[in-house]
Design an enzyme around this catalytic site. Structure first.
Site, PDB file in Angstrom:
ATOM      1  N   ARG A   1      -4.143  31.784   6.352  1.00  0.00           N
ATOM      2  CA  ARG A   1      -2.810  31.421   6.835  1.00  0.00           C
ATOM      3  C   ARG A   1      -1.798  31.547   5.703  1.00  0.00           C
ATOM      4  O   ARG A   1      -2.039  31.110   4.588  1.00  0.00           O
ATOM      5  CB  ARG A   1      -2.837  29.973   7.323  1.00  0.00           C
ATOM      6  CG  ARG A   1      -1.468  29.403   7.607  1.00  0.00           C
ATOM      7  CD  ARG A   1      -1.557  27.926   7.879  1.00  0.00           C
ATOM      8  NE  ARG A   1      -2.264  27.655   9.096  1.00  0.00           N
ATOM      9  CZ  ARG A   1      -2.809  26.468   9.388  1.00  0.00           C
ATOM     10  NH1 ARG A   1      -2.739  25.480   8.533  1.00  0.00           N
ATOM     11  NH2 ARG A   1      -3.420  26.289  10.526  1.00  0.00           N
TER      12      ARG A   1
ATOM     13  N   LYS B   1       2.008  18.540  17.422  1.00  0.00           N
ATOM     14  CA  LYS B   1       3.201  19.030  16.723  1.00  0.00           C
ATOM     15  C   LYS B   1       4.006  19.950  17.653  1.00  0.00           C
ATOM     16  O   LYS B   1       5.234  19.853  17.713  1.00  0.00           O
ATOM     17  CB  LYS B   1       2.803  19.783  15.454  1.00  0.00           C
ATOM     18  CG  LYS B   1       2.184  18.913  14.362  1.00  0.00           C
ATOM     19  CD  LYS B   1       3.173  17.918  13.808  1.00  0.00           C
ATOM     20  CE  LYS B   1       2.680  17.183  12.585  1.00  0.00           C
ATOM     21  NZ  LYS B   1       3.506  16.038  12.236  1.00  0.00           N
TER      22      LYS B   1
ATOM     23  N   ASN C   1       0.890  23.375   3.999  1.00  0.00           N
ATOM     24  CA  ASN C   1       0.196  22.676   2.897  1.00  0.00           C
ATOM     25  C   ASN C   1       1.085  22.226   1.734  1.00  0.00           C
ATOM     26  O   ASN C   1       1.368  22.998   0.828  1.00  0.00           O
ATOM     27  CB  ASN C   1      -0.872  23.582   2.287  1.00  0.00           C
ATOM     28  CG  ASN C   1      -2.059  23.687   3.175  1.00  0.00           C
ATOM     29  OD1 ASN C   1      -2.693  22.687   3.504  1.00  0.00           O
ATOM     30  ND2 ASN C   1      -2.356  24.897   3.604  1.00  0.00           N
TER      31      ASN C   1
ATOM     32  N   GLN D   1     -11.526  31.270   2.400  1.00  0.00           N
ATOM     33  CA  GLN D   1     -10.370  30.902   3.228  1.00  0.00           C
ATOM     34  C   GLN D   1      -9.110  30.985   2.373  1.00  0.00           C
ATOM     35  O   GLN D   1      -9.129  30.611   1.211  1.00  0.00           O
ATOM     36  CB  GLN D   1     -10.453  29.457   3.756  1.00  0.00           C
ATOM     37  CG  GLN D   1     -11.758  28.958   4.287  1.00  0.00           C
ATOM     38  CD  GLN D   1     -12.588  28.297   3.212  1.00  0.00           C
ATOM     39  OE1 GLN D   1     -13.078  28.958   2.302  1.00  0.00           O
ATOM     40  NE2 GLN D   1     -12.799  26.994   3.310  1.00  0.00           N
TER      41      GLN D   1
ATOM     42  N   GLU E   1      -7.256  13.570   1.912  1.00  0.00           N
ATOM     43  CA  GLU E   1      -6.648  14.473   0.939  1.00  0.00           C
ATOM     44  C   GLU E   1      -6.818  15.928   1.366  1.00  0.00           C
ATOM     45  O   GLU E   1      -7.768  16.286   2.026  1.00  0.00           O
ATOM     46  CB  GLU E   1      -7.244  14.244  -0.455  1.00  0.00           C
ATOM     47  CG  GLU E   1      -8.716  14.545  -0.612  1.00  0.00           C
ATOM     48  CD  GLU E   1      -9.631  13.426  -0.112  1.00  0.00           C
ATOM     49  OE1 GLU E   1      -9.152  12.536   0.603  1.00  0.00           O
ATOM     50  OE2 GLU E   1     -10.835  13.485  -0.402  1.00  0.00           O
TER      51      GLU E   1
ATOM     52  N   TYR F   1      -4.160  17.864  16.454  1.00  0.00           N
ATOM     53  CA  TYR F   1      -3.015  17.774  15.519  1.00  0.00           C
ATOM     54  C   TYR F   1      -1.942  18.835  15.817  1.00  0.00           C
ATOM     55  O   TYR F   1      -0.745  18.528  15.897  1.00  0.00           O
ATOM     56  CB  TYR F   1      -3.549  17.929  14.102  1.00  0.00           C
ATOM     57  CG  TYR F   1      -2.522  17.848  13.011  1.00  0.00           C
ATOM     58  CD1 TYR F   1      -1.917  16.651  12.668  1.00  0.00           C
ATOM     59  CD2 TYR F   1      -2.158  19.000  12.293  1.00  0.00           C
ATOM     60  CE1 TYR F   1      -0.976  16.590  11.643  1.00  0.00           C
ATOM     61  CE2 TYR F   1      -1.227  18.944  11.266  1.00  0.00           C
ATOM     62  CZ  TYR F   1      -0.639  17.737  10.952  1.00  0.00           C
ATOM     63  OH  TYR F   1       0.287  17.688   9.936  1.00  0.00           O
TER      64      TYR F   1
ATOM     65  N   ASP G   1       0.795  -1.227   0.000  1.00  0.00           N
ATOM     66  CA  ASP G   1       0.000   0.000   0.000  1.00  0.00           C
ATOM     67  C   ASP G   1       0.829   1.279   0.000  1.00  0.00           C
ATOM     68  O   ASP G   1       0.279   2.381   0.069  1.00  0.00           O
ATOM     69  CB  ASP G   1      -0.936   0.020   1.217  1.00  0.00           C
ATOM     70  CG  ASP G   1      -2.104  -0.925   1.036  1.00  0.00           C
ATOM     71  OD1 ASP G   1      -2.498  -1.143  -0.122  1.00  0.00           O
ATOM     72  OD2 ASP G   1      -2.603  -1.447   2.050  1.00  0.00           O
TER      73      ASP G   1
ATOM     74  N   ARG H   1      -4.845  30.187   1.888  1.00  0.00           N
ATOM     75  CA  ARG H   1      -3.715  29.328   2.268  1.00  0.00           C
ATOM     76  C   ARG H   1      -2.580  29.564   1.277  1.00  0.00           C
ATOM     77  O   ARG H   1      -2.792  30.059   0.173  1.00  0.00           O
ATOM     78  CB  ARG H   1      -4.088  27.832   2.164  1.00  0.00           C
ATOM     79  CG  ARG H   1      -5.184  27.325   3.095  1.00  0.00           C
ATOM     80  CD  ARG H   1      -4.705  27.242   4.538  1.00  0.00           C
ATOM     81  NE  ARG H   1      -5.731  26.625   5.379  1.00  0.00           N
ATOM     82  CZ  ARG H   1      -6.788  27.256   5.886  1.00  0.00           C
ATOM     83  NH1 ARG H   1      -6.970  28.533   5.638  1.00  0.00           N
ATOM     84  NH2 ARG H   1      -7.658  26.610   6.634  1.00  0.00           N
TER      85      ARG H   1
HETATM   86  P1  NAD Z   1       0.949  10.903   4.677  1.00  0.00           P
HETATM   87  O1  NAD Z   1      -0.284  10.549   5.422  1.00  0.00           O
HETATM   88  O2  NAD Z   1       0.944  10.742   3.196  1.00  0.00           O
HETATM   89  O3  NAD Z   1       2.199  10.112   5.255  1.00  0.00           O
HETATM   90  C1  NAD Z   1       2.342   9.844   6.621  1.00  0.00           C
HETATM   91  C2  NAD Z   1       2.715   8.362   6.746  1.00  0.00           C
HETATM   92  O4  NAD Z   1       2.965   8.076   8.129  1.00  0.00           O
HETATM   93  C3  NAD Z   1       1.592   7.425   6.299  1.00  0.00           C
HETATM   94  O5  NAD Z   1       2.034   6.613   5.232  1.00  0.00           O
HETATM   95  C4  NAD Z   1       1.287   6.602   7.530  1.00  0.00           C
HETATM   96  O6  NAD Z   1       1.000   5.240   7.258  1.00  0.00           O
HETATM   97  C5  NAD Z   1       2.559   6.743   8.344  1.00  0.00           C
HETATM   98  N1  NAD Z   1       2.329   6.499   9.755  1.00  0.00           N
HETATM   99  C6  NAD Z   1       1.375   7.047  10.540  1.00  0.00           C
HETATM  100  N2  NAD Z   1       1.443   6.537  11.769  1.00  0.00           N
HETATM  101  C7  NAD Z   1       2.479   5.656  11.775  1.00  0.00           C
HETATM  102  C8  NAD Z   1       3.029   4.791  12.741  1.00  0.00           C
HETATM  103  N3  NAD Z   1       2.517   4.734  13.979  1.00  0.00           N
HETATM  104  N4  NAD Z   1       4.073   4.014  12.397  1.00  0.00           N
HETATM  105  C9  NAD Z   1       4.593   4.041  11.141  1.00  0.00           C
HETATM  106  N5  NAD Z   1       4.091   4.833  10.163  1.00  0.00           N
HETATM  107  C10 NAD Z   1       3.054   5.633  10.488  1.00  0.00           C
HETATM  108  O7  NAD Z   1       1.281  12.425   5.071  1.00  0.00           O
HETATM  109  P2  NAD Z   1       2.348  13.422   4.465  1.00  0.00           P
HETATM  110  O8  NAD Z   1       1.598  14.491   3.778  1.00  0.00           O
HETATM  111  O9  NAD Z   1       3.398  12.688   3.726  1.00  0.00           O
HETATM  112  O10 NAD Z   1       2.955  14.047   5.796  1.00  0.00           O
HETATM  113  C11 NAD Z   1       4.233  13.693   6.299  1.00  0.00           C
HETATM  114  C12 NAD Z   1       4.536  14.524   7.536  1.00  0.00           C
HETATM  115  O11 NAD Z   1       4.468  15.923   7.223  1.00  0.00           O
HETATM  116  C13 NAD Z   1       3.560  14.299   8.696  1.00  0.00           C
HETATM  117  O12 NAD Z   1       4.255  14.385   9.906  1.00  0.00           O
HETATM  118  C14 NAD Z   1       2.626  15.487   8.585  1.00  0.00           C
HETATM  119  O13 NAD Z   1       2.023  15.801   9.813  1.00  0.00           O
HETATM  120  C15 NAD Z   1       3.577  16.570   8.120  1.00  0.00           C
HETATM  121  N6  NAD Z   1       2.881  17.662   7.429  1.00  0.00           N
HETATM  122  C16 NAD Z   1       2.352  17.445   6.195  1.00  0.00           C
HETATM  123  C17 NAD Z   1       1.690  18.497   5.570  1.00  0.00           C
HETATM  124  C18 NAD Z   1       1.073  18.336   4.195  1.00  0.00           C
HETATM  125  O14 NAD Z   1       0.529  19.295   3.681  1.00  0.00           O
HETATM  126  N7  NAD Z   1       1.126  17.166   3.573  1.00  0.00           N
HETATM  127  C19 NAD Z   1       1.572  19.748   6.204  1.00  0.00           C
HETATM  128  C20 NAD Z   1       2.129  19.903   7.466  1.00  0.00           C
HETATM  129  C21 NAD Z   1       2.802  18.868   8.065  1.00  0.00           C
END
Ligand code: NAD
Length: 350
Positions: A302, A167, A192, A234, A205, A163, A54, A236
């Site tokens: 934001r 962080k 974002n 809004q 998403e 969330y 996956d 961003r």
């Molecule tokens: P995503 O959901 O695509 O990837 C996160 C991955 O973490 C997922 O594949 C999930 O299976 C894995 N995961 C979650 N819990 C887990 C666990 N307990 N053990 C192992 N794997 C685990 O999200 P992303 O967009 O790639 O985000 C990556 C990081 O960036 C995250 O920390 C997110 O909070 C941060 N972030 C992302 C955005 C954004 O816009 N995408 C914005 C701010 C912060």
């Protein structure tokens, strides 16, 4: 006690050192593994709790482990022999997810707590944590004519419930592992992130992918209307994935940023209505807009204040949203068609 490496060693150039990337089955982690591979790094361990099947993308040659990192033993295994650790694993999604599943979001604290300890015990030279603009004080984000958030605006703290607080707390954990234990930690507050190979369906998403998908669905079905969450006013800023992975690398290897949280985002501001307009333009269609005022919509406005990143790195994310969105739209369109044809696509199974 962790065996610390010399503070002055330049980790960025060490191609023999093992790079560990968590959350590598997801969007940004998957892109980061590919980025390092393309830069010539060959010792990469990619970790995610999803079954390998996956993962959004897998880089052939990288070691891939499927493990739940909320368990301490798995973090110890993940960090074995690590030179650098990039922790991107978290339970996350767009507003629809983080406003509904606060417990899941808060429980990501287990991942960072165990990962920092395991990285330190393994003697990792550097540790990266992916924080978020959701860590900022929500009181400052009530106006769609968004003030750009600068790093000091996280305090006094009034983060996004769930969330954002997770962080903020995890940022502090990183800072204290440097202050008390001497592990070099780096924290970027992403604003974002969007691009190909991101979540585009299923509930997690974020706005750019959701809007592209809705425009594509409307075109394909012939029902030329679109539902927009909130009144569309809004605002961003949106950062293209290529800028994100490059920024992570630069931040992680900048001595001045040790334990200093920094914005990693675009400063080009868009309203959701403008985003819809762009997606319509790319898709060559005009849709009737329906506004759902009860849907989750997050803060009113934001933006990322990039004064600090420009000063310290002489760089900021600069892919024009129009260009990045075009690539994203066409990638989602292909995904949509592949799924219709019964082919394998990026699926949200987290
Ligand atoms: P995503 O959901 O695509 O990837 C996160 C991955 O973490 C997922 O594949 C999930 O299976 C894995 N995961 C979650 N819990 C887990 C666990 N307990 N053990 C192992 N794997 C685990 O999200 P992303 O967009 O790639 O985000 C990556 C990081 O960036 C995250 O920390 C997110 O909070 C941060 N972030 C992302 C955005 C954004 O816009 N995408 C914005 C701010 C912060």
């Amino acid at each position: 006690m962790g065996t610390k490496r010399q503070a002055s060693e330049p980790a960025a150039t060490n191609k023999d050192g093992l790079i560990v990337v968590t959350g590598a089955g997801g969007f940004i982690g998957g892109a980061l593994v590919r980025y390092f591979w393309n830069k010539g790094f060959r010792r990469i361990r990619a970790v995610d709790r999803k079954p390998l099947y996956d993962w959004y993308q897998r880089t052939p040659g990288a070691e891939c482990l499927s493990m739940d990192l909320s368990e301490k033993e798995n973090c110890v295994r993940a960090c074995e022999d690590a030179w650098e650790v990039y922790n991107l694993a978290a339970d996350m999604g767009g507003m629809g997810f983080i406003e509904r599943f606060r417990v899941e979001c808060l429980r990501s604290v287990l991942v960072n707590t165990h990962m920092t300890e395991a990285a330190w015990r393994a003697g990792a030279g550097r540790y990266f944590f992916s924080s978020s603009a959701c860590a900022y004080n929500t009181e400052l984000q009530k106006n769609p004519r968004a003030i750009a958030l600068k790093e000091s605006d996280a305090y006094p703290a009034m983060a996004e419930r769930g969330y954002g607080w997770e962080k903020l707390f995890s940022e502090m954990v990183c800072q204290e592992y440097w202050a008390e234990r001497g592990m070099k930690t780096y924290v970027a507050r992403f604003h974002n992130v969007y691009g190909p190979w991101g979540t585009w369906d299923g509930g997690r998403e974020k706005a750019p992918a959701a809007i592209c998908r809705k425009v594509i669905e409307a075109k394909e079905s012939g029902q030329l209307e679109i539902e927009i969450w909130g009144n569309g006013e809004q605002t961003r800023s949106f950062m293209f994935i290529d800028d994100c992975v490059r920024g992570i690398d630069m931040i992680m290897h900048c001595e001045a940023l040790t334990a200093v949280p920094i914005n990693l985002g675009s400063s080009e501001l868009f309203s959701i209505n403008a985003l819809v307009g762009l997606a319509e333009e790319i898709g060559g269609v005009t849709l009737q807009r329906r506004y759902d005022l009860d849907a989750p919509q997050g803060v009113a406005g934001r933006n990322s204040d990039n004064t600090f990143i420009k000063k310290v790195l002489g760089w900021e994310p600069s892919t024009p949203f129009r260009d990045g969105l075009r690539q994203t739209y066409h990638w989602i369109e292909q995904q949509y068609r592949d799924r219709k044809a019964g082919k394998r696509t990026v699926r949200d199974t987290a």
